[in-house]
Scaffold this motif. Structure first.
Motif, PDB file in Angstrom:
ATOM      1  N   PRO A 149       0.819  -1.216   0.000  1.00 28.77           N
ATOM      2  CA  PRO A 149       0.000   0.000   0.000  1.00 28.77           C
ATOM      3  C   PRO A 149       0.852   1.265   0.000  1.00 28.77           C
ATOM      4  CG  PRO A 149      -0.020  -1.043   2.159  1.00 28.77           C
ATOM      5  CD  PRO A 149       0.661  -1.994   1.236  1.00 28.77           C
ATOM      6  N   HIS A 150       0.310   2.300  -0.595  1.00 30.93           N
ATOM      7  CA  HIS A 150       0.957   3.611  -0.632  1.00 30.93           C
ATOM      8  C   HIS A 150      -0.120   4.645  -0.900  1.00 30.93           C
ATOM      9  CE1 HIS A 150       0.554   3.768  -5.053  1.00 30.93           C
ATOM     10  NE2 HIS A 150       0.853   2.480  -5.013  1.00 30.93           N
ATOM     11  N   VAL A 151       0.142   5.886  -0.556  1.00 33.83           N
ATOM     12  CA  VAL A 151      -0.755   6.975  -0.911  1.00 33.83           C
ATOM     13  C   VAL A 151      -0.407   7.455  -2.319  1.00 33.83           C
ATOM     14  CG1 VAL A 151      -1.085   7.675   1.481  1.00 33.83           C
ATOM     15  CG2 VAL A 151       0.749   8.714   0.139  1.00 33.83           C
ATOM     16  N   ASN A 152      -1.268   8.276  -2.878  1.00 29.40           N
ATOM     17  CA  ASN A 152      -1.069   8.840  -4.215  1.00 29.40           C
ATOM     18  C   ASN A 152      -1.069   7.736  -5.279  1.00 29.40           C
ATOM     19  OD1 ASN A 152      -0.862  11.446  -2.988  1.00 29.40           O
ATOM     20  ND2 ASN A 152       1.232  10.915  -2.420  1.00 29.40           N
ATOM     21  N   HIS A 153      -0.693   8.047  -6.517  1.00 31.14           N
ATOM     22  CA  HIS A 153      -1.015   7.122  -7.601  1.00 31.14           C
ATOM     23  C   HIS A 153       0.139   6.298  -8.145  1.00 31.14           C
ATOM     24  CE1 HIS A 153      -0.203  11.168  -9.099  1.00 31.14           C
ATOM     25  NE2 HIS A 153       0.159  10.677 -10.237  1.00 31.14           N
ATOM     26  N   HIS A 154       1.388   6.583  -7.792  1.00 34.80           N
ATOM     27  CA  HIS A 154       2.515   5.763  -8.244  1.00 34.80           C
ATOM     28  C   HIS A 154       3.111   5.001  -7.064  1.00 34.80           C
ATOM     29  CE1 HIS A 154       2.465   7.626 -12.158  1.00 34.80           C
ATOM     30  NE2 HIS A 154       2.779   8.821 -11.689  1.00 34.80           N
ATOM     31  N   PRO A 155       3.587   3.760  -7.295  1.00 29.50           N
ATOM     32  CA  PRO A 155       4.208   2.987  -6.199  1.00 29.50           C
ATOM     33  C   PRO A 155       5.644   3.434  -5.937  1.00 29.50           C
ATOM     34  CG  PRO A 155       4.210   1.695  -8.214  1.00 29.50           C
ATOM     35  CD  PRO A 155       3.452   2.972  -8.536  1.00 29.50           C
ATOM     36  N   TYR A 156       5.769   4.632  -5.430  1.00 27.55           N
ATOM     37  CA  TYR A 156       7.084   5.209  -5.118  1.00 27.55           C
ATOM     38  C   TYR A 156       7.860   4.347  -4.132  1.00 27.55           C
ATOM     39  CZ  TYR A 156       4.482   6.787  -1.012  1.00 27.55           C
ATOM     40  OH  TYR A 156       3.708   6.827   0.120  1.00 27.55           O
ATOM     41  N   ASN A 157       7.129   3.537  -3.352  1.00 31.25           N
ATOM     42  CA  ASN A 157       7.771   2.716  -2.326  1.00 31.25           C
ATOM     43  C   ASN A 157       8.561   1.548  -2.904  1.00 31.25           C
ATOM     44  OD1 ASN A 157       5.167   1.899  -3.126  1.00 31.25           O
ATOM     45  ND2 ASN A 157       4.833   0.694  -1.282  1.00 31.25           N
ATOM     46  N   ALA A 158       8.498   1.338  -4.220  1.00 33.81           N
ATOM     47  CA  ALA A 158       9.271   0.277  -4.849  1.00 33.81           C
ATOM     48  C   ALA A 158      10.646   0.756  -5.301  1.00 33.81           C
ATOM     49  CB  ALA A 158       8.511  -0.298  -6.042  1.00 33.81           C
ATOM     50  N   LEU A 159      10.942   2.044  -5.153  1.00 36.77           N
ATOM     51  CA  LEU A 159      12.238   2.609  -5.518  1.00 36.77           C
ATOM     52  C   LEU A 159      12.788   3.421  -4.362  1.00 36.77           C
ATOM     53  CD1 LEU A 159      11.769   4.038  -9.141  1.00 36.77           C
ATOM     54  CD2 LEU A 159      12.855   1.892  -8.487  1.00 36.77           C
ATOM     55  N   ARG A 160      14.107   3.487  -4.245  1.00 33.02           N
ATOM     56  CA  ARG A 160      14.736   4.408  -3.291  1.00 33.02           C
ATOM     57  C   ARG A 160      14.961   5.728  -4.004  1.00 33.02           C
ATOM     58  NH1 ARG A 160      12.940   4.179   0.696  1.00 33.02           N
ATOM     59  NH2 ARG A 160      14.631   5.308   1.737  1.00 33.02           N
ATOM     60  N   LYS A 161      13.874   6.436  -4.154  1.00 38.93           N
ATOM     61  CA  LYS A 161      13.814   7.713  -4.872  1.00 38.93           C
ATOM     62  C   LYS A 161      12.893   8.625  -4.094  1.00 38.93           C
ATOM     63  CE  LYS A 161      12.153   9.541  -9.352  1.00 38.93           C
ATOM     64  NZ  LYS A 161      13.172  10.592  -9.490  1.00 38.93           N
ATOM     65  N   SER A 394      16.076  -8.597   0.087  1.00 41.82           N
ATOM     66  CA  SER A 394      17.423  -8.119  -0.223  1.00 41.82           C
ATOM     67  C   SER A 394      17.461  -7.124  -1.366  1.00 41.82           C
ATOM     68  CB  SER A 394      18.331  -9.311  -0.541  1.00 41.82           C
ATOM     69  OG  SER A 394      17.830 -10.045  -1.654  1.00 41.82           O
ATOM     70  N   TRP A 395      16.539  -7.223  -2.320  1.00 39.65           N
ATOM     71  CA  TRP A 395      16.587  -6.330  -3.482  1.00 39.65           C
ATOM     72  C   TRP A 395      16.417  -4.863  -3.069  1.00 39.65           C
ATOM     73  CZ3 TRP A 395      12.393  -3.254  -4.897  1.00 39.65           C
ATOM     74  CH2 TRP A 395      11.164  -3.557  -4.309  1.00 39.65           C
ATOM     75  N   LEU A 396      15.758  -4.615  -1.936  1.00 37.99           N
ATOM     76  CA  LEU A 396      15.600  -3.246  -1.441  1.00 37.99           C
ATOM     77  C   LEU A 396      16.377  -3.017  -0.152  1.00 37.99           C
ATOM     78  CD1 LEU A 396      14.067  -0.664  -2.299  1.00 37.99           C
ATOM     79  CD2 LEU A 396      12.282  -1.296  -0.658  1.00 37.99           C
ATOM     80  N   ALA A 397      16.455  -4.049   0.684  1.00 39.45           N
ATOM     81  CA  ALA A 397      17.050  -3.892   2.014  1.00 39.45           C
ATOM     82  C   ALA A 397      18.519  -3.510   1.948  1.00 39.45           C
ATOM     83  CB  ALA A 397      16.872  -5.168   2.828  1.00 39.45           C
ATOM     84  N   GLY A 398      19.252  -4.044   0.981  1.00 36.32           N
ATOM     85  CA  GLY A 398      20.667  -3.704   0.871  1.00 36.32           C
ATOM     86  C   GLY A 398      20.870  -2.227   0.599  1.00 36.32           C
ATOM     87  N   GLU A 399      20.037  -1.663  -0.264  1.00 35.11           N
ATOM     88  CA  GLU A 399      20.130  -0.240  -0.545  1.00 35.11           C
ATOM     89  C   GLU A 399      19.696   0.593   0.651  1.00 35.11           C
ATOM     90  OE1 GLU A 399      21.410   1.465  -2.927  1.00 35.11           O
ATOM     91  OE2 GLU A 399      21.996  -0.266  -4.136  1.00 35.11           O
ATOM     92  N   VAL A 400      18.665   0.154   1.353  1.00 35.92           N
ATOM     93  CA  VAL A 400      18.217   0.874   2.539  1.00 35.92           C
ATOM     94  C   VAL A 400      19.332   0.942   3.576  1.00 35.92           C
ATOM     95  CG1 VAL A 400      16.673   0.725   4.543  1.00 35.92           C
ATOM     96  CG2 VAL A 400      15.762   0.415   2.228  1.00 35.92           C
ATOM     97  N   GLU A 401      20.018  -0.180   3.796  1.00 33.75           N
ATOM     98  CA  GLU A 401      21.087  -0.178   4.796  1.00 33.75           C
ATOM     99  C   GLU A 401      22.242   0.726   4.377  1.00 33.75           C
ATOM    100  OE1 GLU A 401      24.033  -3.108   7.359  1.00 33.75           O
ATOM    101  OE2 GLU A 401      22.511  -3.984   6.033  1.00 33.75           O
ATOM    102  N   ALA A 402      22.655   0.638   3.103  1.00 33.80           N
ATOM    103  CA  ALA A 402      23.760   1.473   2.642  1.00 33.80           C
ATOM    104  C   ALA A 402      23.401   2.954   2.737  1.00 33.80           C
ATOM    105  CB  ALA A 402      24.113   1.105   1.203  1.00 33.80           C
ATOM    106  N   GLU A 403      22.186   3.281   2.361  1.00 35.88           N
ATOM    107  CA  GLU A 403      21.701   4.675   2.426  1.00 35.88           C
ATOM    108  C   GLU A 403      21.705   5.185   3.859  1.00 35.88           C
ATOM    109  OE1 GLU A 403      17.135   6.153   2.649  1.00 35.88           O
ATOM    110  OE2 GLU A 403      17.663   5.005   0.869  1.00 35.88           O
ATOM    111  N   ALA A 404      21.168   4.380   4.783  1.00 38.75           N
ATOM    112  CA  ALA A 404      21.076   4.814   6.178  1.00 38.75           C
ATOM    113  C   ALA A 404      22.462   4.982   6.789  1.00 38.75           C
ATOM    114  CB  ALA A 404      20.250   3.812   6.980  1.00 38.75           C
ATOM    115  N   ARG A 405      23.374   4.068   6.513  1.00 35.87           N
ATOM    116  CA  ARG A 405      24.726   4.184   7.048  1.00 35.87           C
ATOM    117  C   ARG A 405      25.400   5.462   6.546  1.00 35.87           C
ATOM    118  NH1 ARG A 405      27.216   0.104   9.576  1.00 35.87           N
ATOM    119  NH2 ARG A 405      26.014  -1.792   9.910  1.00 35.87           N
TER     120      ARG A 405
END
Length: 820
Positions: A149-161, A394-405
């Motif tokens: 689920p997400h608000v608005n009309h594009h699934p922005y939650n599928a990208l780290r953007k 892993s397809w998203l979690a690896g980027e999330v961890e690198a971004e947060a660090r």
């Protein structure tokens, strides 16, 4: 180290997707850093994206694959390592150097460093970066990995953007592509400083700097010993780094360190820090930054009323007067240090002491945090998750961890940063939003990030700052995340479904989001909206109103308080006035609950394009009436009149260190100035304290509610005016004051002298001249009182009397005449 900046001679080409025939495969000059939308605009290939209804005509841009290309020259300088450093690529990029793929990226919110030694050649090199179209990529990834689920009309939650680049309920849908931060070649030998985390502490009067340094070595197998030097306040400490070691820690003590304080609590001394790496073959390998010595904690321990959210800096509680911050431009590269300084100046001038960087935006540039350090503005930083479920695979979690660090490390020097927050509204969405849990049944949704990954990264990299799993959050898994007796709350039932008087139904410990909509300044609005005739429900107007049923909610919001506007000019004034009145009402109530309530963060300070929104300062930097209301209600010392146990009471708030003693004068006054009753009482308010004074019975009940007000004055603290009925019911004089407008030096002075009660008088300065700015607003006058509005930015050839015109000088009472 040798650095080659790659900022020149770029071109961008549409290589796939629904680009117009005249654009597909056509090289276009590109700015780097920049965005493809801006490149197209500069080339005259698209109309201004913010103008009229151009947003819908330009949706194809986010569906197109774009290629950025440049060439650069390089000569072999004998260094051991050659790397391409991309500080920010937006977003799904494939990087090719001289026909060799050297890297791929999937995250706008982090930097990348690629070894290019195998592809780099002496002489001219060709660099190409291909960006996959973000909108179809987001949809494809959402379908591939499970739609969440997400608000608005594009699934922005599928990208780290940046989530809001896909549009929001205040934001334009301009899904961008481009090289949005600097990109360069770095060549080096032996070792380099990869990162520095200069964490601070205070022990008595001694400032403690713990510098944690990560080192990259050109050849890890044969790397020799190094020495690390850390200097601050004239004191130097060193550490030996053994052969092969990749990190070091240096502690430096600064006796008699000056403490860094939030604004209105003390000064903001900043200490320069220099970190130097010394070794054979190394030259000028250094990192430089600044720190401020201070401690931070947030009290969320259960108490007899629930659990607080109380921010302490240097063990002193700070009553938070803040605003939420969104990206200040839909095209991020348009925000430079000067623009940051103007917006942060807007916050400071409105008596704010905290900005919350919202999770649907970005980790802002260092300029933002530097300015907050200097101005004493606290920063609450969300990790970048908002109003959606996020995959934890892993397809998203690896980027999330690198971004947060990277984000935690980069922002660690800034004393202004005091709170990290896991997400915006995702936990409350899972707990309470209709249908949300059913949509994530059997899927990960982000909880592991908020409760394990992110707090774990902070515990490892920066345990000096407070972490909240989400906002709103009750700091318990067994009560509602949005319970007003616990932690932080977001209050949106008022804007969405209720009259703003319902703010008093809440007794929050801390309000992290709430707000009310209103249009931007007239000039900002009409520069972008060209409906003829201009109408609240015009085609282009509705393009610039992103909230669901937004104009209907504006109407529902003002009708209990104001007459229905008869013209578009009055609609504009009425909705701006009602926005200001609603937020003023809410904050007055919240602050009156101190010390039970410890702060509020209004939604929102700023806009990212010209739009009807919750902002106090519009996209063009014009301060709306709301901003003037915030400045008044966020004054450190405040008088407010509130109901208490069925009676009226005056609450005196003193958020300064100095105690106040004096006489409190309460009067019931007729609109013609006649004093119907008066009571005087002595009072004392301690520093950082509050006092409640009951209102005498003879002052609480008017003889004629339509023609009387209650006034409470405390010299040195302020004045409060209580209207017994709403504007729509009051017998307000449509012409309550005399007006004199005259030029004074380089400004125009508009003096109003009240003949009768004049409520919320305001100069819509831009309607007198587009560059005009007024110094004060929403001024309420009693008969015989006068006020000077000083209008600056007015060219010498402008007739000053235009600022006395009926569409420029407004007050609440003129709406009765207009609407009747």
């Amino acid at each position: 180290m040798t650095v080659i900046q790659l900022s020149e001679s770029w071109v961008v080409t549409a290589i796939g997707g629904p680009a117009p025939a005249e654009i597909i495969n056509r090289p276009i000059p590109a700015d780097v850093p920049g965005s493809v939308h801006l490149d197209l605009l500069r080339a005259g290939l698209i109309a201004p994206p913010f103008d009229g209804a151009n947003e819908s005509d330009q949706q194809w841009i986010g569906d197109v694959d774009w290629r950025f290309e440049t060439t650069f020259r390089w000569h072999d300088d004998g260094t051991e390592r050659q790397e391409l450093v991309a500080e920010g690529l937006d977003t799904l990029a494939t990087i090719t150097l001289n026909g060799v793929e050297v890297g791929r990226t999937e995250n706008q919110h982090r930097s990348y460093r690629f070894d290019i030694g195998r592809a780099l050649i002496a002489g001219e090199n060709a660099l190409r970066i291909d960006f996959a179209a973000p909108v179809p990529a987001a949809h494809a990834r959402s379908e591939e990995h499970g739609a969440r689920p997400h608000v608005n009309h594009h699934p922005y939650n599928a990208l780290r953007k940046t989530a809001s680049s896909f549009g929001w309920d205040w934001g334009i849908d301009v899904a961008t592509s481009g090289i949005w931060k600097p990109i360069r070649i770095e060549t080096w030998s032996v070792a380099r400083i990869a990162s520095v985390r200069p964490l601070v502490d205070v022990d008595g009067t001694t400032g403690i700097l713990n510098a944690h340094v990560v080192i990259d070595r050109a050849d890890a197998l044969s790397a020799g010993p190094l020495r690390l030097e850390v200097e601050i306040a004239g004191r130097i400490a060193t550490a030996d780094v053994a052969a092969g070691e990749a990190s070091a820690h240096v502690r430096v003590e600064v006796p008699d360190a000056e403490l860094w304080w939030p604004r209105s609590h003390g000064a903001q001394p900043l200490y320069d820090v220099a970190v130097r790496l010394v070794g054979t073959g190394l030259r000028d390998e250094a990192w430089n930054g600044r720190v401020g010595f201070r401690t931070v904690r947030v009290d969320v321990a259960p108490d007899e009323q629930g659990s607080p959210f109380a921010v302490y800096v240097n063990e002193r509680i700070v009553q938070i007067r803040g605003a939420n911050w969104i990206p200040d431009h839909a095209f991020l590269t348009e925000v430079d240090r000067d623009r940051y300084a103007r917006r942060i100046g807007d916050a400071v001038d409105a008596n704010m002491n905290l900005l919350r960087v919202w999770g649907g935006g970005i980790y802002e540039s260092d300029d933002f945090y530097d300015l907050c350090d200097e101005q004493g503005v606290l920063v609450w930083q969300d990790f970048l998750f908002a109003c959606a479920g996020y995959a934890e695979e892993s397809w998203l979690a690896g980027e999330v961890e690198a971004e947060a660090r990277e984000a935690v490390t980069r922002l660690s020097p800034h004393p202004s940063l005091v709170i990290w927050n896991g997400n915006n509204e995702n936990i409350v969405a899972y707990a309470e939003w209709p249908g949300w849990r059913q949509k994530v049944e059997g899927l990960t949704w982000g909880e592991g990030y908020y409760r394990r990954l992110l707090p774990g990264i902070l515990a490892e990299l920066d345990p000096t700052r407070f972490y909240a799993p989400g906002s709103p959050y009750s700091f318990s898994s067994y009560v509602s995340p949005n319970l007003d007796t616990h932690g932080t709350v977001h209050i949106w039932d008022v804007w969405n479904t209720k009259d703003y008087a319902a703010y008093r139904d809440w007794t929050p410990r801390f309000v992290a989001e709430f707000g009310f909509q209103g249009p931007p300044a007239w000039t900002t609005l009409t520069d972008a909206v060209h409906d003829s005739p201009l109408d609240a429900y015009g085609t282009q107007m509705l393009v610039h109103q992103k909230a669901h049923d937004g104009n209907l909610k504006l109407e529902r919001g003002y009708l209990p308080h104001l007459p229905k506007p008869a013209t578009i000019d009055d609609w504009h004034w009425a909705t701006q006035l009602n926005q200001a009145a609603a937020v003023r009402f809410g904050i007055s109530h919240f602050r009156s609950l101190a010390p039970y309530n410890t702060g509020s963060i209004v939604w929102q300070l700023n806009d990212d394009w010209p739009v009807i929104s919750w902002a106090a300062v519009d996209f063009e930097g014009r301060r709306k009436p709301l901003w003037y209301a915030l400045r008044a209600v966020y004054e450190p010392r405040l008088v407010t009149i509130q109901p208490r146990d069925g009676e009226l009471a005056a609450i005196l708030l003193n958020d300064t260190d100095e105690a106040w003693s004096g006489e409190v004068i309460a009067r019931r006054v007729d609109f013609d100035g006649t004093v119907r009753a008066e009571v005087r009482v002595p009072a004392t308010v301690e520093g950082r304290g509050a006092v409640t004074i009951p209102i005498a019975a003879q002052l609480q009940t008017p003889d004629d509610a339509k023609r009387e007000v209650l006034v409470v004055e405390a010299g040195g603290i302020g004045r409060a005016v209580h209207d017994f009925v709403e504007v729509v019911e009051q017998s307000l004089d449509p012409a309550p004051f005399g007006i004199e407008a005259a030029r004074v030096a380089d400004s125009v002075r508009v003096r109003v002298t009240a003949r009768s009660y004049a409520r919320d008088t305001f100069v819509l300065a831009d309607r007198g001249h587009v560059d005009a700015i007024v110094d004060s607003g929403l001024i309420t006058l009693l008969p015989g009182e006068a006020h000077d509005f000083l209008v600056t930015g007015v060219p010498a050839d402008v007739d000053p009397t235009v600022f006395a015109g009926p569409l420029v000088l407004r007050h609440a009472g003129d709406l009765r005449t207009a609407g009747d």
